[in-house]
Write a protein that holds these residues in place. Structure first.
Motif, PDB file in Angstrom:
ATOM      1  N   CYS A   1       7.191  -6.615  -0.235  1.00  0.00           N
ATOM      2  CA  CYS A   1       6.809  -5.569  -1.190  1.00  0.00           C
ATOM      3  C   CYS A   1       7.781  -5.569  -2.366  1.00  0.00           C
ATOM      4  CB  CYS A   1       6.814  -4.203  -0.519  1.00  0.00           C
ATOM      5  SG  CYS A   1       6.501  -2.827  -1.663  1.00  0.00           S
TER       6      CYS A   1
ATOM      7  N   ASP B   1      -4.367  -0.643  -1.108  1.00  0.00           N
ATOM      8  CA  ASP B   1      -3.877  -1.856  -0.451  1.00  0.00           C
ATOM      9  C   ASP B   1      -4.273  -3.077  -1.282  1.00  0.00           C
ATOM     10  OD1 ASP B   1      -3.045  -3.842   1.254  1.00  0.00           O
ATOM     11  OD2 ASP B   1      -4.422  -3.334   2.883  1.00  0.00           O
TER      12      ASP B   1
ATOM     13  N   GLY C   1      -3.605  10.174   0.506  1.00  0.00           N
ATOM     14  CA  GLY C   1      -2.379  10.519  -0.210  1.00  0.00           C
ATOM     15  C   GLY C   1      -2.340  12.017  -0.435  1.00  0.00           C
TER      16      GLY C   1
ATOM     17  N   GLN D   1      -3.518   5.846  -1.556  1.00  0.00           N
ATOM     18  CA  GLN D   1      -2.675   4.649  -1.557  1.00  0.00           C
ATOM     19  C   GLN D   1      -3.589   3.428  -1.464  1.00  0.00           C
ATOM     20  OE1 GLN D   1       0.148   7.151  -2.036  1.00  0.00           O
ATOM     21  NE2 GLN D   1       0.891   5.068  -1.647  1.00  0.00           N
TER      22      GLN D   1
ATOM     23  N   ARG E   1      -4.946  11.986  -4.839  1.00  0.00           N
ATOM     24  CA  ARG E   1      -4.331  10.667  -4.913  1.00  0.00           C
ATOM     25  C   ARG E   1      -4.529   9.916  -3.603  1.00  0.00           C
ATOM     26  NH1 ARG E   1      -3.388  10.316 -10.175  1.00  0.00           N
ATOM     27  NH2 ARG E   1      -1.707   8.808  -9.871  1.00  0.00           N
TER      28      ARG E   1
ATOM     29  N   GLN F   1       0.815  -1.212   0.000  1.00  0.00           N
ATOM     30  CA  GLN F   1       0.000   0.000   0.000  1.00  0.00           C
ATOM     31  C   GLN F   1       0.850   1.265   0.000  1.00  0.00           C
ATOM     32  OE1 GLN F   1      -2.853   0.290   3.222  1.00  0.00           O
ATOM     33  NE2 GLN F   1      -4.144   1.651   2.013  1.00  0.00           N
ATOM     34  N   ARG F   2       1.941   1.267   0.741  1.00  0.00           N
ATOM     35  CA  ARG F   2       2.743   2.487   0.838  1.00  0.00           C
ATOM     36  C   ARG F   2       3.393   2.868  -0.487  1.00  0.00           C
ATOM     37  NH1 ARG F   2       5.694  -1.543   3.316  1.00  0.00           N
ATOM     38  NH2 ARG F   2       7.814  -1.913   2.530  1.00  0.00           N
ATOM     39  N   ALA F   3       3.464   1.914  -1.431  1.00  0.00           N
ATOM     40  CA  ALA F   3       4.106   2.178  -2.716  1.00  0.00           C
ATOM     41  C   ALA F   3       3.119   2.288  -3.873  1.00  0.00           C
ATOM     42  CB  ALA F   3       5.113   1.076  -3.023  1.00  0.00           C
ATOM     43  N   TYR F   4       1.824   2.142  -3.590  1.00  0.00           N
ATOM     44  CA  TYR F   4       0.829   2.031  -4.666  1.00  0.00           C
ATOM     45  C   TYR F   4      -0.115   3.241  -4.661  1.00  0.00           C
ATOM     46  CZ  TYR F   4      -1.941  -0.715  -8.039  1.00  0.00           C
ATOM     47  OH  TYR F   4      -2.578  -1.173  -9.158  1.00  0.00           O
ATOM     48  N   GLU F   5       0.345   4.334  -5.245  1.00  0.00           N
ATOM     49  CA  GLU F   5      -0.470   5.545  -5.345  1.00  0.00           C
ATOM     50  C   GLU F   5      -1.370   5.464  -6.578  1.00  0.00           C
ATOM     51  OE1 GLU F   5       0.724  10.030  -4.608  1.00  0.00           O
ATOM     52  OE2 GLU F   5       1.127   9.478  -6.695  1.00  0.00           O
TER      53      GLU F   5
END
Length: 251
Positions: A220, A197, A189, A195, A193, A162-166
């Motif tokens: 990840c 999961d 975000g 994020q 935008r 989740q932290r990398a998927y904007e």
């Protein structure tokens, strides 16, 4: 370098694994175990990588099965080696000696097993396929082969976290149009935008399908370039192409 294979106790004692990029013959942006025939890597090098995976799975190279992945909810039931790759995103079988595999580079690789009845499955589940029902369809196809729904274990391998998927508004709207409760899989975000999961959503769909056990390995792909390929990381780095990870399971 030897292959690095991530496994789960939930799928034991079946031979299975989420292969990292370590231990392969590819070089450049593909450095490592690139198993994607759809990449522009050298075909003969990809075949060397795939042969190493087949050997690790204890099957002949032509018994390492895969499909032409199209982000669908289509499932193939395999009873013998495939002469060509059908357009689909999951495979199931109860035939010993066949290894089912999927390729990913941020999407979810999901391995399934009902050890008692001897039915296995493998699915490629990106956001579109997961939303459209590929995980439910895989479980249903396993049940059609004799699996007991509540005996099925499903494990999500390395995926984008989740932290990398904007994502943007249109992406979010597609989920909320399906079910407003899916808002729980989005966190705040910048601006419009959010994020997303993906593994959390995948676990939700697996549990809704009635499997007895579902887990994510919590790796990840975006955040660990030494071990995993990532489509999104490659895009951000403006690289020409990217490798594909492989996950496989056999009876």
């Amino acid at each position: 370098m030897t292959l690095e294979i991530l496994t789960s106790d939930a799928l034991t004692p079946l031979r299975h694994g989420f292969f990292t990029r370590r231990g392969g013959a590819s070089s450049g942006v593909y450095a490592g175990l690139n198993c994607g025939t759809g990449s522009t890597d050298q075909r003969e090098v990809v075949e060397i990588n795939r042969a190493r995976v087949a050997d690790a799975m204890g099957v002949a190279a032509d018994h390492l099965l895969g499909v032409h992945q199209v982000h669908s909810a289509e499932v193939v039931t395999a009873t013998e080696p495939l002469t060509e790759k059908p357009r689909a995103d999951a495979l199931v079988t109860r035939t010993p000696g066949l290894a089912l595999s999927v390729l990913t580079a941020d999407c979810q690789p999901v391995l399934f097993a009902d050890v008692e009845t001897g039915v296995i499955g493998a699915a490629h589940a990106g956001w579109r396929g997961t939303l459209d029902g590929i995980l439910t369809a895989t479980v249903d196809a396993m049940v059609a082969l004799g699996a007991i729904r509540e005996n099925i274990s499903a494990v999500i391998g390395p995926s984008i976290s989740q932290r990398a998927y904007e994502v943007g508004p249109e992406f979010i709207d597609a989920f909320l149009a399906e079910d407003p409760d899916y808002a729980r899989y989005f966190a705040g975000g910048d601006g419009d935008r959010m994020q997303f999961d993906l593994p959390g959503f995948g676990l939700n769909r697996l549990r809704a399908a009635g499997v007895g056990h579902a887990e994510w390995t919590r790796h990840c792909t975006y955040s660990d370039p030494e071990r995993f390929y990532s489509y999104r990381r490659t895009t951000h780095a403006k690289e020409a192409d990217y490798g594909r990870l492989i996950a496989a399971i056999t009876l």
